[in-house]
Design an enzyme around this catalytic site. Sequence first.
Site, short mmCIF file in Angstrom:
data_model
loop_
_atom_site.label_atom_id
_atom_site.label_comp_id
_atom_site.label_asym_id
_atom_site.label_seq_id
_atom_site.Cartn_x
_atom_site.Cartn_y
_atom_site.Cartn_z
N HIS A 203 -3.70 7.03 2.12
CA HIS A 203 -4.05 5.71 1.61
C HIS A 203 -5.45 5.34 2.10
O HIS A 203 -5.80 5.60 3.25
CB HIS A 203 -3.02 4.69 2.11
CG HIS A 203 -3.37 3.28 1.79
ND1 HIS A 203 -3.67 2.87 0.52
CD2 HIS A 203 -3.51 2.18 2.58
CE1 HIS A 203 -3.95 1.58 0.53
NE2 HIS A 203 -3.88 1.14 1.78
N ASN B 147 -10.08 -0.52 -0.98
CA ASN B 147 -8.62 -0.40 -0.91
C ASN B 147 -8.01 -0.97 -2.19
O ASN B 147 -8.02 -2.19 -2.39
CB ASN B 147 -8.14 -1.15 0.33
CG ASN B 147 -6.64 -1.07 0.52
OD1 ASN B 147 -5.90 -0.59 -0.35
ND2 ASN B 147 -6.17 -1.56 1.66
N CYS C 262 0.82 -1.23 0.00
CA CYS C 262 0.00 0.00 0.00
C CYS C 262 0.84 1.27 0.00
O CYS C 262 0.34 2.35 -0.30
CB CYS C 262 -0.95 -0.01 1.19
SG CYS C 262 -2.10 -1.38 1.07
O1 UT7 Z 1 -3.98 -1.40 3.21
C1 UT7 Z 1 -3.14 -2.26 3.90
C2 UT7 Z 1 -3.26 -2.08 5.34
N1 UT7 Z 1 -4.52 -2.61 5.81
C3 UT7 Z 1 -5.23 -1.92 6.68
O2 UT7 Z 1 -4.88 -0.82 7.02
C4 UT7 Z 1 -6.45 -2.60 7.27
C5 UT7 Z 1 -6.40 -2.53 8.77
N2 UT7 Z 1 -7.47 -3.21 9.44
C6 UT7 Z 1 -8.79 -2.85 9.35
O3 UT7 Z 1 -9.14 -1.98 8.58
C7 UT7 Z 1 -9.78 -3.51 10.27
O4 UT7 Z 1 -9.09 -4.24 11.25
C8 UT7 Z 1 -10.80 -4.45 9.55
C9 UT7 Z 1 -11.77 -3.62 8.73
C10 UT7 Z 1 -10.06 -5.43 8.68
C11 UT7 Z 1 -11.61 -5.21 10.59
O5 UT7 Z 1 -12.29 -4.28 11.45
P1 UT7 Z 1 -12.19 -4.45 13.03
O6 UT7 Z 1 -13.02 -3.37 13.60
O7 UT7 Z 1 -10.72 -4.48 13.40
O8 UT7 Z 1 -12.90 -5.82 13.24
P2 UT7 Z 1 -12.30 -7.16 13.90
O9 UT7 Z 1 -11.34 -7.80 12.98
O10 UT7 Z 1 -11.86 -6.83 15.30
O11 UT7 Z 1 -13.61 -8.04 13.97
C12 UT7 Z 1 -14.74 -7.68 14.79
C13 UT7 Z 1 -15.84 -8.69 14.56
C14 UT7 Z 1 -15.33 -10.13 14.64
O12 UT7 Z 1 -16.35 -10.90 15.27
P3 UT7 Z 1 -16.22 -11.28 16.82
O13 UT7 Z 1 -14.94 -12.05 16.93
O14 UT7 Z 1 -16.20 -9.98 17.56
O15 UT7 Z 1 -17.47 -12.08 17.04
C15 UT7 Z 1 -15.22 -10.55 13.21
O16 UT7 Z 1 -15.36 -11.94 13.03
O17 UT7 Z 1 -16.37 -8.54 13.22
C16 UT7 Z 1 -16.35 -9.80 12.57
N3 UT7 Z 1 -16.15 -9.57 11.14
C17 UT7 Z 1 -17.16 -9.35 10.29
N4 UT7 Z 1 -18.49 -9.25 10.45
C18 UT7 Z 1 -19.23 -8.98 9.36
C19 UT7 Z 1 -14.99 -9.55 10.45
N5 UT7 Z 1 -15.22 -9.30 9.16
C20 UT7 Z 1 -16.56 -9.16 9.03
C21 UT7 Z 1 -17.39 -8.88 7.93
N6 UT7 Z 1 -18.73 -8.80 8.15
N7 UT7 Z 1 -16.92 -8.70 6.69
#
Ligand code: UT7
Length: 332
Positions: free
Chosen positions: A253, A283, A113
């Site tokens: 980004h 992204n 990225c």
């Molecule tokens: O460009 C390269 C660099 N990349 C980035 O900068 C991305 C950085 N990370 C992020 O943007 C975020 O961490 C994500 C968008 C990937 C995830 O968001 P989050 O707020 O960190 O969610 P999480 O991974 O902590 O997940 C929270 C909950 C989980 O469920 P439980 O364990 O709390 O029951 C996940 O299983 O959300 C669940 N979850 C989803 N639910 C519905 C994860 N993906 C999804 C989804 N739809 N697509």
Amino acid sequence: MIRAAITGVTSYVPKKVMTNFDLEKLVDTNDEWIVSRTGIRERHIAAEGEASSDMSVQAVEKLLKETGTKAEDIDAIIVATVTPDMLFPSTAALIQNKIGATKAWGYDLSGACSGFLFALKSGSSLVQTGHKKVIVVGVDTMSSILDYTDRNTCILFGDGAGAVLLEPTEDENYGIIDELLFVDGSGADALNMKAGGSRKPATHETVDAREHFIYQDGRSVFKRASMDMAQVSADILEKNGFTAEDVGIFIPHQANKRIIDVAARKAGFKDEQVLLNIDKYGNTTAATLPLGLDEVVREKRIKDGDLVLFAAFGAGYTWGSILLRYGPGKKG
Ligand code: UT7
């Protein structure tokens, strides 16, 4: 001192749009979760057989036309991508051939990225050492490495390409002013594609284990991205004696709206100074920054002489910022 100025910018996204509602049919997710956690509403997806060099050629041919540049006058083509058409030859070579840039040399670089920042610095150095016309491309066909059964990753990414023309300017007020670029390879386990390289060449087992798709530990990346993008944006301004108020447009980004909000707030930007188009494209990895620049130029949100601040964070980890004054300045 000769500086590299951006004298043209274009971009291309494939026609096909995949909305959050389309993704609801593929994985256990919903529009509300995706919008509230990421800011993404839809993304563009390459057509069957459409690869990174094809998207790049669309952007580059438009760039040549709009800047009145002949392909044979291009000195070098640098391509930032993690999704080249093939591991080799380089996507730069394929683009060079397709556009007929008979005099150009070039190469790909892998900065994920942050790739466009790294490529911009490379292009700028070539201009400072005598190249007259350098094309810098940021392109990624993320759909080619996405697992559409993994809701953690498949909702985040889209496909696209952007290109800029770099030319020398002796006008010390214009062009690329400074850059702060970093790599911390201890982050490699948090965001990667495990197979298909020399560590794990493709086998039936790697395919069965879905190791040719992107893997991300979202929470770890989120923490580092929010912290480092905010810090590097503030640092480059302070280093060069500017404040957030001096900046015409901040182009971060586009990985997550929440990361952008943190970085913009900590660096002191008002909402109207921040480019946000993640809702439309998701992204696009190396393409987010040139897509953003193209949008603000076409919408006339920047004018000749405005300060532009780019910042990015990605796999590696890689991160950084580039500060430039937009416009051709006086040509050297
Ligand atoms: O460009 C390269 C660099 N990349 C980035 O900068 C991305 C950085 N990370 C992020 O943007 C975020 O961490 C994500 C968008 C990937 C995830 O968001 P989050 O707020 O960190 O969610 P999480 O991974 O902590 O997940 C929270 C909950 C989980 O469920 P439980 O364990 O709390 O029951 C996940 O299983 O959300 C669940 N979850 C989803 N639910 C519905 C994860 N993906 C999804 C989804 N739809 N697509």
